[in-house]
Design a protein around this motif. Structure first.
Motif, PDB file in Angstrom:
ATOM      1  N   ASN A   1      29.732  30.122  13.578  1.00 28.83           N
ATOM      2  CA  ASN A   1      29.669  29.410  14.853  1.00 28.83           C
ATOM      3  C   ASN A   1      30.421  30.153  15.947  1.00 28.83           C
ATOM      4  OD1 ASN A   1      28.192  26.974  14.114  1.00 28.83           O
ATOM      5  ND2 ASN A   1      29.986  26.424  12.898  1.00 28.83           N
ATOM      6  N   ASP A  46      32.466  24.127  18.125  1.00 29.72           N
ATOM      7  CA  ASP A  46      31.645  24.181  16.914  1.00 29.72           C
ATOM      8  C   ASP A  46      32.376  24.771  15.711  1.00 29.72           C
ATOM      9  OD1 ASP A  46      30.090  24.371  19.446  1.00 29.72           O
ATOM     10  OD2 ASP A  46      28.390  24.062  18.115  1.00 29.72           O
ATOM     11  N   ASP A  66      30.490  21.283  23.277  1.00 25.26           N
ATOM     12  CA  ASP A  66      29.425  21.150  22.286  1.00 25.26           C
ATOM     13  C   ASP A  66      28.307  22.127  22.651  1.00 25.26           C
ATOM     14  OD1 ASP A  66      27.896  19.529  20.133  1.00 25.26           O
ATOM     15  OD2 ASP A  66      26.566  19.474  21.880  1.00 25.26           O
ATOM     16  N   SER A  67      27.877  22.944  21.701  1.00 23.96           N
ATOM     17  CA  SER A  67      26.910  24.003  22.004  1.00 23.96           C
ATOM     18  C   SER A  67      25.567  23.442  22.472  1.00 23.96           C
ATOM     19  CB  SER A  67      26.719  24.906  20.788  1.00 23.96           C
ATOM     20  OG  SER A  67      26.258  24.177  19.684  1.00 23.96           O
ATOM     21  N   CYS A 119      22.123  29.363  20.064  1.00 23.58           N
ATOM     22  CA  CYS A 119      22.577  28.213  20.840  1.00 23.58           C
ATOM     23  C   CYS A 119      21.454  27.657  21.713  1.00 23.58           C
ATOM     24  CB  CYS A 119      23.769  28.631  21.699  1.00 23.58           C
ATOM     25  SG  CYS A 119      24.428  27.357  22.778  1.00 23.58           S
TER      26      CYS A 119
END
Length: 280
Positions: free
Chosen positions: A80, A112, A144-145, A180
């Motif tokens: 991540n 993440d 948050d991606s 992403c």
């Protein structure tokens, strides 16, 4: 004593740290600036490389792009993102000043990656910790991606034929951002991955590490190259994504000046990512 080159801007550079709480406002700001500062320099930080090819693999030893991509995909799919650094610049190398006497770049911090649970390369994570990354804060306040991807898609940074992307040894950087943006594992085939890079980032993508192959006496990582070019780091430390994105921009500008002159010869080296030497 050799004169040290200090590329513009001469003013103090401030890194705008982006977290979950200010993500939307910072993307609004970027969206308002991108038409004035269409050169985007980028760097990422991630938890190292945990899947390595066999030393006996002849395809990898012979720098086969498909073999390199297979290794990249295995790592990006498993790991991540930790940080993305973004520097915006105009064609003269000026950065946004937002009406102040300072210049600004961006550093996006992601939630993440969980250092307590996720797989990672210990040496890489310890290096990032020494350089100031607070993994606990990232988990608590980071981005948050999925939300990042939604905002990036409408920011003007991607899907915009008027921008230029500047990077250094960036196959993994683009790998993490493509993952992403799509919300999926990377494609099985290198050709499909490169197609997505072109769709998202356009046809003016420069990887300084690839350009160095055509510059006498330049080799090594970003810090070594900048030392050879007499380019100084203007803010922050190595392995901080915002600082490295700015240093990458200055390296690109200096290489163009010293090794390619004032014409557009450098353009023929666009759209090739180091290690994946297939034209995007």
């Amino acid at each position: 004593m050799k004169k040290t080159d200090k590329p513009p801007p001469a003013r103090q550079v401030v890194v705008r740290s982006v977290w979950s709480g200010n993500l939307e406002s910072e993307f609004l700001l970027i969206r308002s600036l991108i038409h004035l500062f269409p050169i985007i320099s980028m760097d990422t930080e991630f938890p190292g490389v945990v899947v390595r090819p066999s030393k006996d693999d002849p395809n990898f030893r012979q720098r086969d792009p498909a073999a390199h991509y297979s290794s990249l995909k295995a790592n990006v799919d498993m790991l991540n993102l930790i940080q993305i650094g973004i520097t915006l610049s105009d064609y003269e190398g000026n950065l946004p000043d937002l009406g102040t006497d300072q210049a600004y770049i961006w550093e996006f911090n992601f939630r993440d990656f969980d250092v307590a649970r996720d797989t990672y390369a210990s040496d890489s994570v310890e290096l990032l910790r020494r350089q100031g990354i607070d993994f606990e804060r990232n988990r608590e306040q980071g981005i948050d991606s999925y939300q990042f991807a939604q905002l990036m898609m409408s920011s003007g940074l991607v899907l915009n034929n008027d921008v230029t992307w500047v990077t250094f040894h960036s196959a993994y950087d683009f790998g993490y951002i493509v993952k992403c943006l799509t919300g999926r594992l990377l494609p099985e085939k290198l050709s499909e991955f490169l197609r997505l890079v072109r769709v998202f980032f356009g046809d003016k993508v420069y990887d300084v590490k690839h350009m160095m192959r055509f510059c006498a006496s330049l080799y090594g990582g970003l810090d070594r190259v900048c030392k050879s070019l007499c380019v100084e780091r203007m803010t922050g430390k190595s392995h901080q994504a915002g600082s490295d994105s700015l240093l990458t921009l200055h390296a690109w500008r200096k290489i163009r000046e010293v090794h390619f002159g004032d014409n557009n010869v450098h353009e023929k080296y666009a759209n090739v990512l180091y290690g994946l030497e297939v034209f995007i």
